[in-house]
Design a protein around this motif. Structure first.
Motif, PDB file in Angstrom:
ATOM      1  N   ALA A  35       0.660  -1.182   0.048  1.00  0.00           N
ATOM      2  CA  ALA A  35       0.001  -0.047  -0.101  1.00  0.00           C
ATOM      3  C   ALA A  35       0.598   1.227  -0.054  1.00  0.00           C
ATOM      4  CB  ALA A  35      -1.205   0.125   1.124  1.00  0.00           C
ATOM      5  N   THR A  36       0.412   2.339  -0.727  1.00  0.00           N
ATOM      6  CA  THR A  36       1.136   3.734  -0.623  1.00  0.00           C
ATOM      7  C   THR A  36       0.745   4.531   0.237  1.00  0.00           C
ATOM      8  OG1 THR A  36      -0.273   4.636  -2.333  1.00  0.00           O
ATOM      9  CG2 THR A  36       1.391   3.406  -3.157  1.00  0.00           C
ATOM     10  N   LEU A  37       1.661   5.417   0.754  1.00  0.00           N
ATOM     11  CA  LEU A  37       1.161   6.498   1.784  1.00  0.00           C
ATOM     12  C   LEU A  37      -0.095   7.371   1.118  1.00  0.00           C
ATOM     13  CD1 LEU A  37       4.909   7.218   2.800  1.00  0.00           C
ATOM     14  CD2 LEU A  37       3.052   5.901   4.137  1.00  0.00           C
ATOM     15  N   GLU A  38       0.063   7.443   0.112  1.00  0.00           N
ATOM     16  CA  GLU A  38      -0.804   8.347  -0.607  1.00  0.00           C
ATOM     17  C   GLU A  38      -2.385   7.454  -0.462  1.00  0.00           C
ATOM     18  OE1 GLU A  38      -0.716  10.829  -4.499  1.00  0.00           O
ATOM     19  OE2 GLU A  38      -0.495   8.792  -5.009  1.00  0.00           O
ATOM     20  N   SER A  39      -2.329   6.067  -0.517  1.00  0.00           N
ATOM     21  CA  SER A  39      -3.575   5.243  -0.568  1.00  0.00           C
ATOM     22  C   SER A  39      -4.085   5.623   0.940  1.00  0.00           C
ATOM     23  CB  SER A  39      -3.321   3.901  -0.979  1.00  0.00           C
ATOM     24  OG  SER A  39      -2.663   3.331   0.290  1.00  0.00           O
ATOM     25  N   LEU A  40      -3.454   5.959   1.970  1.00  0.00           N
ATOM     26  CA  LEU A  40      -3.811   6.383   3.264  1.00  0.00           C
ATOM     27  C   LEU A  40      -4.022   7.824   3.305  1.00  0.00           C
ATOM     28  CD1 LEU A  40      -1.656   4.089   5.298  1.00  0.00           C
ATOM     29  CD2 LEU A  40      -3.719   3.476   4.593  1.00  0.00           C
ATOM     30  N   ASN A  41      -4.275   8.523   2.078  1.00  0.00           N
ATOM     31  CA  ASN A  41      -4.511   9.984   2.122  1.00  0.00           C
ATOM     32  C   ASN A  41      -3.566  10.633   2.788  1.00  0.00           C
ATOM     33  OD1 ASN A  41      -6.930   9.791   0.719  1.00  0.00           O
ATOM     34  ND2 ASN A  41      -8.021   9.527   2.568  1.00  0.00           N
ATOM     35  N   MET A  42      -2.238  10.163   2.900  1.00  0.00           N
ATOM     36  CA  MET A  42      -1.148  10.944   3.524  1.00  0.00           C
ATOM     37  C   MET A  42      -0.416  11.953   2.323  1.00  0.00           C
ATOM     38  SD  MET A  42       0.304   8.150   6.171  1.00  0.00           S
ATOM     39  CE  MET A  42       1.391   9.470   7.041  1.00  0.00           C
ATOM     40  N   ASP A  43      -0.354  13.089   2.670  1.00  0.00           N
ATOM     41  CA  ASP A  43       0.380  14.156   1.793  1.00  0.00           C
ATOM     42  C   ASP A  43       1.811  14.208   2.499  1.00  0.00           C
ATOM     43  OD1 ASP A  43      -0.245  15.782   3.837  1.00  0.00           O
ATOM     44  OD2 ASP A  43      -1.682  16.883   2.809  1.00  0.00           O
ATOM     45  N   SER A  44       2.296  15.261   1.730  1.00  0.00           N
ATOM     46  CA  SER A  44       4.039  15.467   2.319  1.00  0.00           C
ATOM     47  C   SER A  44       3.645  16.191   3.644  1.00  0.00           C
ATOM     48  CB  SER A  44       4.535  16.515   1.295  1.00  0.00           C
ATOM     49  OG  SER A  44       3.961  17.661   1.182  1.00  0.00           O
ATOM     50  N   LEU A  45       2.718  16.905   4.042  1.00  0.00           N
ATOM     51  CA  LEU A  45       2.606  17.268   5.363  1.00  0.00           C
ATOM     52  C   LEU A  45       2.405  16.187   6.235  1.00  0.00           C
ATOM     53  CD1 LEU A  45       2.583  19.912   7.382  1.00  0.00           C
ATOM     54  CD2 LEU A  45       0.231  19.918   6.670  1.00  0.00           C
ATOM     55  N   ALA A  46       1.530  15.373   6.039  1.00  0.00           N
ATOM     56  CA  ALA A  46       1.465  14.173   6.727  1.00  0.00           C
ATOM     57  C   ALA A  46       2.634  13.287   6.985  1.00  0.00           C
ATOM     58  CB  ALA A  46       0.195  13.475   6.332  1.00  0.00           C
ATOM     59  N   LEU A  47       3.549  13.106   5.879  1.00  0.00           N
ATOM     60  CA  LEU A  47       4.730  12.448   6.064  1.00  0.00           C
ATOM     61  C   LEU A  47       5.700  13.116   6.988  1.00  0.00           C
ATOM     62  CD1 LEU A  47       5.197  11.611   2.174  1.00  0.00           C
ATOM     63  CD2 LEU A  47       4.848   9.976   4.304  1.00  0.00           C
ATOM     64  N   MET A  48       5.690  14.509   6.918  1.00  0.00           N
ATOM     65  CA  MET A  48       6.638  15.170   8.144  1.00  0.00           C
ATOM     66  C   MET A  48       5.821  14.902   9.444  1.00  0.00           C
ATOM     67  SD  MET A  48       8.739  16.267   6.596  1.00  0.00           S
ATOM     68  CE  MET A  48       9.857  16.988   7.989  1.00  0.00           C
ATOM     69  N   GLU A  49       4.585  14.709   9.552  1.00  0.00           N
ATOM     70  CA  GLU A  49       4.010  14.417  11.071  1.00  0.00           C
ATOM     71  C   GLU A  49       4.438  13.068  11.468  1.00  0.00           C
ATOM     72  OE1 GLU A  49      -0.189  14.283  13.331  1.00  0.00           O
ATOM     73  OE2 GLU A  49      -0.071  14.873  11.146  1.00  0.00           O
ATOM     74  N   LEU A  50       4.434  12.180  10.229  1.00  0.00           N
ATOM     75  CA  LEU A  50       4.970  10.804  10.574  1.00  0.00           C
ATOM     76  C   LEU A  50       6.442  10.650  11.189  1.00  0.00           C
ATOM     77  CD1 LEU A  50       4.381   7.740  10.318  1.00  0.00           C
ATOM     78  CD2 LEU A  50       5.157   7.941   8.005  1.00  0.00           C
ATOM     79  N   VAL A  51       7.282  11.415  10.407  1.00  0.00           N
ATOM     80  CA  VAL A  51       8.774  11.514  10.912  1.00  0.00           C
ATOM     81  C   VAL A  51       8.812  12.080  12.183  1.00  0.00           C
ATOM     82  CG1 VAL A  51      10.954  12.475  10.504  1.00  0.00           C
ATOM     83  CG2 VAL A  51       9.667  11.532   8.397  1.00  0.00           C
ATOM     84  N   VAL A  52       8.175  13.128  12.626  1.00  0.00           N
ATOM     85  CA  VAL A  52       8.432  13.624  13.969  1.00  0.00           C
ATOM     86  C   VAL A  52       7.630  12.801  15.030  1.00  0.00           C
ATOM     87  CG1 VAL A  52       7.614  15.746  15.257  1.00  0.00           C
ATOM     88  CG2 VAL A  52       8.362  16.007  13.034  1.00  0.00           C
ATOM     89  N   THR A  53       6.659  12.304  14.580  1.00  0.00           N
ATOM     90  CA  THR A  53       5.786  11.365  15.659  1.00  0.00           C
ATOM     91  C   THR A  53       6.669  10.156  15.949  1.00  0.00           C
ATOM     92  OG1 THR A  53       3.872  12.226  14.866  1.00  0.00           O
ATOM     93  CG2 THR A  53       3.826  10.007  16.132  1.00  0.00           C
ATOM     94  N   ALA A  54       7.421   9.575  14.746  1.00  0.00           N
ATOM     95  CA  ALA A  54       8.246   8.345  14.957  1.00  0.00           C
ATOM     96  C   ALA A  54       9.460   8.766  15.929  1.00  0.00           C
ATOM     97  CB  ALA A  54       8.722   8.082  13.649  1.00  0.00           C
ATOM     98  N   GLU A  55       9.970   9.723  15.690  1.00  0.00           N
ATOM     99  CA  GLU A  55      11.005  10.447  16.283  1.00  0.00           C
ATOM    100  C   GLU A  55      10.729  10.545  17.795  1.00  0.00           C
ATOM    101  OE1 GLU A  55      13.976  12.331  13.236  1.00  0.00           O
ATOM    102  OE2 GLU A  55      12.788  13.583  14.309  1.00  0.00           O
ATOM    103  N   GLU A  56       9.579  10.976  18.134  1.00  0.00           N
ATOM    104  CA  GLU A  56       9.263  11.530  19.555  1.00  0.00           C
ATOM    105  C   GLU A  56       8.706   9.930  20.181  1.00  0.00           C
ATOM    106  OE1 GLU A  56       6.246  14.220  19.253  1.00  0.00           O
ATOM    107  OE2 GLU A  56       7.576  15.897  18.903  1.00  0.00           O
TER     108      GLU A  56
END
Length: 86
Positions: A35-56
């Motif tokens: 599955a793609t991130l896009e198929s989960l309705n994740m845009d580039s802003l959501a990807l940045m949130e994913l990165v920050v959330t994972a790090e935290e």
């Protein structure tokens, strides 16, 4: 739903990140490495949130390759980047 033997499983912590921390409204058993991130309705802003959330959430620092992920990246590709950082 059972997974075919040749389909790679996503790491549990990555699934938890998507479903619990980011609130992706897809049942965990329906998430697949293809599955793609896009198929989960994740845009580039959501990807940045994913990165920050994972790090935290995991106390990790993701490599620059995490910033190269695009909405067309698969969950398997994203999981690999996150797995390499843990």
């Amino acid at each position: 739903m059972t997974r075919p033997l040749d389909r790679p499983a996503l790491p549990e912590n990555f699934i938890a990140l998507l479903t619990e921390h980011l609130g992706i409204p897809v049942p965990a058993e329906e998430l697949s490495a293809e599955a793609t991130l896009e198929s989960l309705n994740m845009d580039s802003l959501a990807l940045m949130e994913l990165v920050v959330t994972a790090e935290e959430a995991f106390g990790i620092v993701l490599p620059d390759s995490a910033l190269d992920l695009s909405p067309s990246a698969t969950l398997g590709e994203a999981a690999k980047v996150f797995d390499e950082a843990t």
